[in-house]
Design an enzyme around this catalytic site. Sequence first.
Site, PDB file in Angstrom:
ATOM      1  N   SER A 197      79.114  26.877  16.735  1.00  0.00           N
ATOM      2  CA  SER A 197      78.779  25.472  16.914  1.00  0.00           C
ATOM      3  C   SER A 197      79.572  24.535  16.017  1.00  0.00           C
ATOM      4  O   SER A 197      79.933  23.441  16.427  1.00  0.00           O
ATOM      5  CB  SER A 197      77.281  25.269  16.665  1.00  0.00           C
ATOM      6  OG  SER A 197      76.520  26.163  17.428  1.00  0.00           O
ATOM      7  N   HIS A 249      77.052  21.433  11.587  1.00  0.00           N
ATOM      8  CA  HIS A 249      77.388  20.512  12.677  1.00  0.00           C
ATOM      9  C   HIS A 249      78.139  19.297  12.138  1.00  0.00           C
ATOM     10  O   HIS A 249      79.174  18.901  12.677  1.00  0.00           O
ATOM     11  CB  HIS A 249      76.110  20.042  13.365  1.00  0.00           C
ATOM     12  CG  HIS A 249      75.417  21.119  14.131  1.00  0.00           C
ATOM     13  ND1 HIS A 249      74.269  20.896  14.841  1.00  0.00           N
ATOM     14  CD2 HIS A 249      75.711  22.428  14.294  1.00  0.00           C
ATOM     15  CE1 HIS A 249      73.874  22.015  15.411  1.00  0.00           C
ATOM     16  NE2 HIS A 249      74.739  22.961  15.088  1.00  0.00           N
TER      17      HIS A 249
END
Length: 355
Positions: free
Chosen positions: A252, A310
């Site tokens: 991610s 992230h």
Amino acid sequence: MAWRCWARAWDPRAHRLTVLLEQRQGFRRVRPRSEEPQAPAGSAEARPAPPPPRRSLCPPPPARGGRPSPRRLVKPLLFAVGFTGTAFGAAAIWQYEALKSRVQSYFEEARADWLDKIRPQKRGNFRKQVNSWWNNLTEGQRTVTGIIAANVFIFCLWRLPGMRRIMFTYFTSDPSSKALCSPMLLSTFSHFSLFHMAANMYVLWSFSSSVVSLLGCEQFIAVYLSAGVISTFVSYVAKMATGKFEPSLGASGAIMTVLAAVCTKMPEAKLAIIFLPMFTFTAGNALKAIIAFDTAGLALGWRFFDHAAHLGGALFGMWYVTYGHELIWKNREPLVKAWHEMRTRNTGKGGGRSN
């Protein structure tokens, strides 16, 4: 199309399955059952019964020691800097060799006998289908095929019970683990949940054409690998600051870099939600929403996602397409020139023809 996949993963009806663009932080330490007799209900040592463990798509990790020292971040920092420099240097040399190979292949084909070109090739039907499928892919899709294959291979390793301890040690990132540097890269290719891997790989596949046309194949590989290491280092820093040491894994952070790079370079591109195609919004607004969500998650201590990874990936992607391309990639000429001179010198010593 890629954004529709992302939005689908964010659908609240997705229950507790991991969402797209989510650095899995779903491992939970299992509290050992105490063998000591419980204290009386009225005593000072009486404790309320712990809540039932939260169901997770990942198995519990092995028990680890206490809080590590912040000095453990020095080695990961040096690794992140060194690996990033090595990745971009190798990508520059790779681009030089690929260009040289294309030029040589062009002249070799031009000198080839015309009979060799019209000679029928012996190939089976299956091989023809594979070649036809491969030739119909875009350059970006062909580039990420190897990345997807590596993720699938590591996902299969998670299914082997005998590999479980090795997978936890080297394919999950945690600053309290005995392995610090190698998991910063290996965890980028690691997924325990099939839905987690499928969602991330689908987004990578969907955005591959845009990002490779923007950066080129070699530069994209360097950015993707560096983004995985840098986002994991940001996760290390956040875990050290908060004292919440939980293993993370997933692509991610690197995928957030890809999304942020494309959305920053093309902020007016129209995106839509998969179930609501009539509602469109710009890529720039979508990127702002993602950053706002992860910032809130980091500030409020949400622990199901690795929001620090992230944010690290998104900020790296924004920085690279704005400044990093000029500072790093466009200054690769001295390295490429030195490599060319070394290749020419070695070819001359071997008695071959210098280029």
